[in-house]
Design a protein around this motif. Structure first.
Motif, PDB file in Angstrom:
ATOM      1  N   CYS A 180       0.850  -1.191   0.000  1.00 38.24           N
ATOM      2  CA  CYS A 180       0.000   0.000   0.000  1.00 38.24           C
ATOM      3  C   CYS A 180       0.886   1.241   0.000  1.00 38.24           C
ATOM      4  O   CYS A 180       1.984   1.245   0.560  1.00 38.24           O
ATOM      5  N   LYS A 181       0.404   2.302  -0.623  1.00 40.08           N
ATOM      6  CA  LYS A 181       1.186   3.535  -0.722  1.00 40.08           C
ATOM      7  C   LYS A 181       0.483   4.671   0.009  1.00 40.08           C
ATOM      8  O   LYS A 181      -0.739   4.635   0.233  1.00 40.08           O
ATOM      9  N   GLN A 182       1.288   5.689   0.345  1.00 45.58           N
ATOM     10  CA  GLN A 182       0.739   6.903   0.931  1.00 45.58           C
ATOM     11  C   GLN A 182       0.976   8.118   0.040  1.00 45.58           C
ATOM     12  O   GLN A 182       0.429   9.189   0.278  1.00 45.58           O
ATOM     13  N   ASP A 183       1.809   7.941  -1.001  1.00 43.63           N
ATOM     14  CA  ASP A 183       2.068   9.020  -1.949  1.00 43.63           C
ATOM     15  C   ASP A 183       2.731   8.392  -3.168  1.00 43.63           C
ATOM     16  O   ASP A 183       3.016   7.187  -3.179  1.00 43.63           O
ATOM     17  N   VAL A 184       3.024   9.200  -4.176  1.00 43.61           N
ATOM     18  CA  VAL A 184       3.655   8.685  -5.388  1.00 43.61           C
ATOM     19  C   VAL A 184       4.986   8.041  -5.033  1.00 43.61           C
ATOM     20  O   VAL A 184       5.890   8.700  -4.525  1.00 43.61           O
ATOM     21  N   GLY A 185       5.113   6.740  -5.256  1.00 43.39           N
ATOM     22  CA  GLY A 185       6.357   6.030  -5.017  1.00 43.39           C
ATOM     23  C   GLY A 185       6.724   5.815  -3.569  1.00 43.39           C
ATOM     24  O   GLY A 185       7.819   5.341  -3.276  1.00 43.39           O
ATOM     25  N   LEU A 229      -7.626  -5.632  11.349  1.00 43.91           N
ATOM     26  CA  LEU A 229      -7.779  -5.095   9.998  1.00 43.91           C
ATOM     27  C   LEU A 229      -6.455  -5.214   9.248  1.00 43.91           C
ATOM     28  O   LEU A 229      -5.381  -4.983   9.814  1.00 43.91           O
ATOM     29  N   PHE A 230      -6.548  -5.541   7.974  1.00 43.41           N
ATOM     30  CA  PHE A 230      -5.374  -5.652   7.121  1.00 43.41           C
ATOM     31  C   PHE A 230      -5.667  -4.974   5.786  1.00 43.41           C
ATOM     32  O   PHE A 230      -6.762  -5.129   5.234  1.00 43.41           O
ATOM     33  N   ASN A 231      -4.709  -4.236   5.284  1.00 49.95           N
ATOM     34  CA  ASN A 231      -4.834  -3.630   3.956  1.00 49.95           C
ATOM     35  C   ASN A 231      -3.761  -4.173   3.023  1.00 49.95           C
ATOM     36  O   ASN A 231      -2.613  -4.364   3.424  1.00 49.95           O
ATOM     37  N   PHE A 232      -4.166  -4.429   1.779  1.00 45.38           N
ATOM     38  CA  PHE A 232      -3.265  -4.892   0.745  1.00 45.38           C
ATOM     39  C   PHE A 232      -3.607  -4.171  -0.542  1.00 45.38           C
ATOM     40  O   PHE A 232      -4.722  -3.687  -0.710  1.00 45.38           O
ATOM     41  N   ALA A 233      -2.668  -4.097  -1.431  1.00 48.75           N
ATOM     42  CA  ALA A 233      -2.910  -3.486  -2.737  1.00 48.75           C
ATOM     43  C   ALA A 233      -2.711  -4.534  -3.823  1.00 48.75           C
ATOM     44  O   ALA A 233      -1.756  -5.311  -3.785  1.00 48.75           O
ATOM     45  N   ILE A 234      -3.640  -4.554  -4.768  1.00 51.48           N
ATOM     46  CA  ILE A 234      -3.568  -5.461  -5.910  1.00 51.48           C
ATOM     47  C   ILE A 234      -3.381  -4.617  -7.163  1.00 51.48           C
ATOM     48  O   ILE A 234      -4.189  -3.729  -7.444  1.00 51.48           O
ATOM     49  N   ARG A 256      -5.869  -1.485  -6.782  1.00 52.05           N
ATOM     50  CA  ARG A 256      -6.921  -1.535  -5.757  1.00 52.05           C
ATOM     51  C   ARG A 256      -6.256  -1.625  -4.392  1.00 52.05           C
ATOM     52  O   ARG A 256      -5.434  -2.513  -4.152  1.00 52.05           O
ATOM     53  N   ASP A 257      -6.594  -0.692  -3.500  1.00 50.06           N
ATOM     54  CA  ASP A 257      -6.200  -0.779  -2.089  1.00 50.06           C
ATOM     55  C   ASP A 257      -7.413  -1.312  -1.347  1.00 50.06           C
ATOM     56  O   ASP A 257      -8.459  -0.666  -1.292  1.00 50.06           O
ATOM     57  N   MET A 258      -7.285  -2.532  -0.812  1.00 47.13           N
ATOM     58  CA  MET A 258      -8.446  -3.204  -0.217  1.00 47.13           C
ATOM     59  C   MET A 258      -8.207  -3.506   1.256  1.00 47.13           C
ATOM     60  O   MET A 258      -7.072  -3.512   1.738  1.00 47.13           O
ATOM     61  N   GLN A 259      -9.296  -3.767   1.960  1.00 46.90           N
ATOM     62  CA  GLN A 259      -9.210  -4.034   3.399  1.00 46.90           C
ATOM     63  C   GLN A 259      -9.945  -5.321   3.751  1.00 46.90           C
ATOM     64  O   GLN A 259     -11.044  -5.593   3.258  1.00 46.90           O
TER      65      GLN A 259
END
Length: 879
Positions: A180-185, A229-234, A256-259
């Motif tokens: 998961c990201k919080q900003d570009v790169g 809770l867990f977040n992952f990005a696909i 997709r950032d999913m939870q």
């Protein structure tokens, strides 16, 4: 009392700071192309509405990656799960030109208590997509994800999730997990995947790159929490074959950032009966019983999503959504397909079974269905002279845009099933023509103007093609044998290798279907010869003579250069000095040898009217003073790797072939010239495979690399190259690194910056340097941190407001400004440690207890260069 007072102020501070935050749980972007440079984007977010103090977002701002942004109002606001709201925003944007753009959305906050990242509440939520605008790829729409990114699972129970991606253009899709990201790169801080076993455990956690099925085997919750809770990005990548470039290109991606929420529960999820992926011919009916059962006898509800549900007439789909039953549920699925649904990529249908336990648990069953086009019908063939005329009926699918025509010498009986489209790879067919008009129903095969050869059984099949690269089922086979009314060459054998004394032996058979009523003797043959297969000249009559009969014949062509020149021959037949016709040309086998390290690569070429099925490899044995059979192959290349450098080796090739129509001698064996070659090491070693393990805490990068066992024995040392920033020129970092069982290198003492890019090369004993390994870039992990309270009372404890130790590494160009609550600047410094003593810098007076605002302007040292940043917040001064 002092501790209590500080705690009280901290609570006030945190409540104030996040009073108006939006707590983002999940989200994604998708786009639709409107015109050449204009696109519509849909931003979908899922936000936590459990707390009435959480801010709403009636509008959102999107960054288009071309230096512009835009704000759009929300057009959808729906509660999809208890306390979770789905928001959708629509943007339309025209880009300035052809390029690759990263479109992104950022919101300041995520929801609290996400287990696999640090401080999620104060971490920005970020999603992006890549858009490639390129005239070679044509119009393109991103995939859309039909299954919601909010999901639930139970501890120690199998969890599955599938985004159910659908691409309306039929492009190939691939799936992979990314942080998961919080900003570009920039990744969120402390991101972990469960299978890393860093603080929480699971047996397996991963995603199928083809179907997108995410499987988490028995997730576990740490610290005895009731839920986690867990977040992952696909990342879903799009791929398309671009015919103009003749290769597959990645034409974009969405993220997709999913939870996932994992809860403690004794409930077990329902289970589907397995579905097997299938294929169906367009126009036929597909029916299947969908069955699921619940091990706890809970009630089950069935739903389904997928691309076929988005197809309109004439396709018809029947499946009763949201049906329920106790313990076991069955539901028929029915699809009447049509030519509209033909495409190369399979359709995915995702069936969902959800029980009514606590929590409600889910099983997903992914079913892949490929709709294929029927074959062109009624292929027929008719031989006329040295050509074959094909006729057929075009297929019923109007979406087809052309045909592929295949030919084979000899028949290959074959009936495809519904999943076997195109020509069978094992059939030995050769593509001879591509037709770009579906209305064409005839083709004449004259072998590109060279004519076909009598004596072969020519068999044909055709396949219809589609714009997305799909191919129909293959047609019936139709075969023709040409009339043998001219001679046919059966041997071009190099009997002796030499520059001036070489010998070719040419043999041919007489025509057995010559119309002697039309062509009246006397008859004669004329043998013609060429060294370039373009200009043919008759062999001198004083040497070859004219043969006045129709018997099978042989000619010995002497005193020629067979060592370095390939020769072509053909035989003309005359009746009463009038040309009747000419045989197809045939060449000798020409052998070349490429010297490599402890091996020789043999390549051989020829042009003959018969079919060679095998090649015998002969090598000279110095002990026996004879050529001995070394090996055989079906290919026109062979590698002999049991050799020693510096020694001379001799080879020749013998081909084994036949005419497929019958009535000829078999087998037809023809030899190449003899070649001599000495292996020598001019070959580069295999490139290593590099891994880099960065450590911001220890200010070092540990490089490790591996190389395949087949290459390892030849390597004597390695070199390491480094560039400090992406795009910089690489320079030599270290050399003369000797190989060992655990090849590694530590680049340390990097307190200023661990950022950089590396590659490794290998060197062999002949000083050949390999191609570079994979390039790996690592980045710094700047993480400025300051306390939110300090007590400048002279007790030597927390007397200064300063940056926390080691959090200013990997940053530069500090400028800190501190303000009162009314905006008055009271302190400014370029000192990375700040060291504010609670006094007004202008007057030297002590400032009273209260909340003060700070802004720290600095540049992060990143592998992409220096990146300006601002870190702002509040600090409480207590006296």
């Amino acid at each position: 009392m002092k501790v209590k007072k500080i705690t009280f102020f901290l609570v006030l501070f945190m409540t104030s700071k996040f009073l108006f935050a939006t707590h983002n749980r999940a989200g994604e972007l998708s786009y639709t192309q409107i015109s050449a440079l204009q696109y519509e984007f849909i931003l979908t977010t899922f936000t936590d509405i459990s707390d009435p103090n959480n801010a709403d977002r009636p509008s959102a701002e999107l960054n288009f990656g071309d230096g512009t942004t835009s704000t759009a109002a929300r057009f959808e606001k729906i509660t999809v799960v208890t306390n979770i709201q789905r928001n959708r925003y629509r943007f339309v944007h025209t880009f300035p030109g052809y390029a690759t753009y990263t479109i992104s959305y950022q919101d300041p906050n995520r929801n609290n208590n996400v287990s696999n990242m640090v401080n999620s509440l104060q971490t920005a939520f970020y999603v992006e997509c890549e858009l490639v605008i390129n005239p070679f790829i044509g119009f393109n729409n991103s995939p859309v994800l039909l299954y919601e990114p909010i999901d639930f699972g139970a501890e120690n129970k199998l969890f599955v999730h599938n985004p159910n991606a659908y691409d309306a253009d039929g492009d190939s899709l691939s799936f992979k997990l990314i942080p998961c990201k919080q900003d570009v790169g920039i990744e969120v801080f402390g991101f972990q995947l469960p299978n890393l076993k860093n603080g929480f455990t699971s047996n397996t956690f991963g995603i199928d790159p083809v179907t997108g099925q995410l499987v988490w085997d028995t997730p576990q919750i740490i610290d005895n929490q009731a839920s986690a809770l867990f977040n992952f990005a696909i990342m879903v990548e799009e791929w398309r074959f671009v015919s103009g470039l003749k290769k597959f290109l990645r034409i974009g991606y969405i993220v997709r950032d999913m939870q996932i929420e994992i809860v403690q529960s004794f409930n077990r999820p329902p289970v589907f009966d397995d579905l097997h992926d299938t294929c169906i011919v367009a126009g036929e009916y597909l029916s299947q019983i969908i069955r699921a059962s619940d091990p706890d006898n809970n009630s089950i509800m069935l739903t389904a999503t997928g691309g076929p549900f988005k197809l309109g007439p004439p396709d018809t789909i029947r499946f009763n959504q949201y049906t329920s039953a106790n313990s076991v549920i069955t539901q028929p699925f029915y699809w009447k397909t049509s030519c509209n649904s033909v495409r190369k990529q399979p359709y995915q249908i995702l069936f969902k079974a959800i029980d009514n336990g606590i929590p409600k648990l889910v099983d997903l069953e992914s079913w892949m269905i490929t709709v294929v086009a029927p074959a062109p019908k009624n292929l027929t063939s008719n031989a006329i002279g040295s050509s074959v005329i094909l006729n057929w009926k075009k297929p019923s699918c109007d979406k087809a845009n052309g045909y592929l025509i295949y030919r084979k010498s000899g028949s290959y009986p074959y009936t495809p099933n519904a999943c076997e489209t195109g020509i069978p790879a094992q059939g030995g067919y050769e593509l001879i023509k591509k037709i770009n008009n579906i209305n064409t129903e005839t083709f004449t095969d004259n072998n590109n103007g060279q004519g076909l050869s009598a004596g072969n059984n020519y068999c044909y099949r055709i396949v219809a093609t589609f714009p997305d690269g799909a191919e129909s089922l293959v047609s019936n086979e139709s075969c023709e044998i040409l009339t043998r009314d001219v001679p046919a060459i059966i041997n071009i054998d190099i009997s002796q290798t030499g520059i001036n004394d070489g010998i070719d032996t040419i043999k041919w058979v007489k025509p057995n279907q010559l119309d002697t009523n039309q062509y009246i003797g006397p008859y004669k043959y004329v043998l013609l010869k060429s060294i370039d297969n373009k200009s043919y000249n008759p062999i001198d009559s004083s040497t070859a003579g004219f043969l006045g009969n129709l018997n099978d014949s042989i000619f010995i062509d002497k005193n020629i250069n067979t060592a370095a020149i390939q020769h072509w021959y053909k035989v003309a037949i005359y009746a009463n000095n009038e040309l009747v016709g000419t045989s197809k040309n045939a060449s000798s086998i020409f052998l070349t040898a490429l010297a490599q390290d402890n091996r020789v690569v043999l390549n051989f070429s020829y042009s003959v009217p018969w079919t060679n099925s095998q090649y015998l490899i002969y090598r000279y044995n110095n002990s026996s003073a004879t050529f001995e059979l070394l090996d055989s192959t079906r290919y026109t290349t062979y590698t002999d790797d049991s050799l020693s450098n510096g020694f001379s080796y001799q080879y020749y090739i013998a081909s084994v072939g036949r005419y497929t129509a019958g009535g000829f001698p078999e087998p037809l064996i023809n030899r190449s010239q003899i070649v001599s070659v000495s292996p020598i090491d001019t070959e580069k070693p295999c490139p290593p495979i590099l891994q880099v393990n960065p450590s911001c805490a220890l200010y070092k990068n540990e490089l490790t690399w591996t190389i395949s066992d087949s290459c390892l024995s030849d390597i004597v040392s390695y070199k390491i190259y480094k560039a400090f920033f992406e795009g910089d020129e690489f320079t030599l970092l270290a050399d003369e690194i000797k190989p060992n069982s655990n090849t590694s290198y530590i680049d340390d003492n990097l307190k200023t910056s661990i950022a950089g890019c590396y590659f490794v090369t290998a060197l062999d004993s002949a000083n050949n340097e390999s191609e570079r390994s994979n390039v790996i870039c690592v980045d710094n992990c700047p993480n400025i941190a300051v306390p939110n309270v300090f007590t400048p009372n002279g007790d030597q404890i927390n007397d200064l407001f300063t940056t926390i130790k080691d959090t200013t590494n990997f940053v530069s160009k500090f400028d800190t400004k501190i303000y009162t609550r009314w905006g008055t600047l009271i302190y400014e410094t370029n000192d990375p440690e700040i060291n504010w003593d609670g006094k007004d810098q202008n007057t030297g007076k002590e400032l009273p207890t209260g909340v003060y605002f700070y802004s720290i302007y600095f540049s992060e040292i990143r592998v992409k260069g220096y990146q300006p940043k601002i870190y702002s917040g509040f600090v409480h001064l207590i006296r």
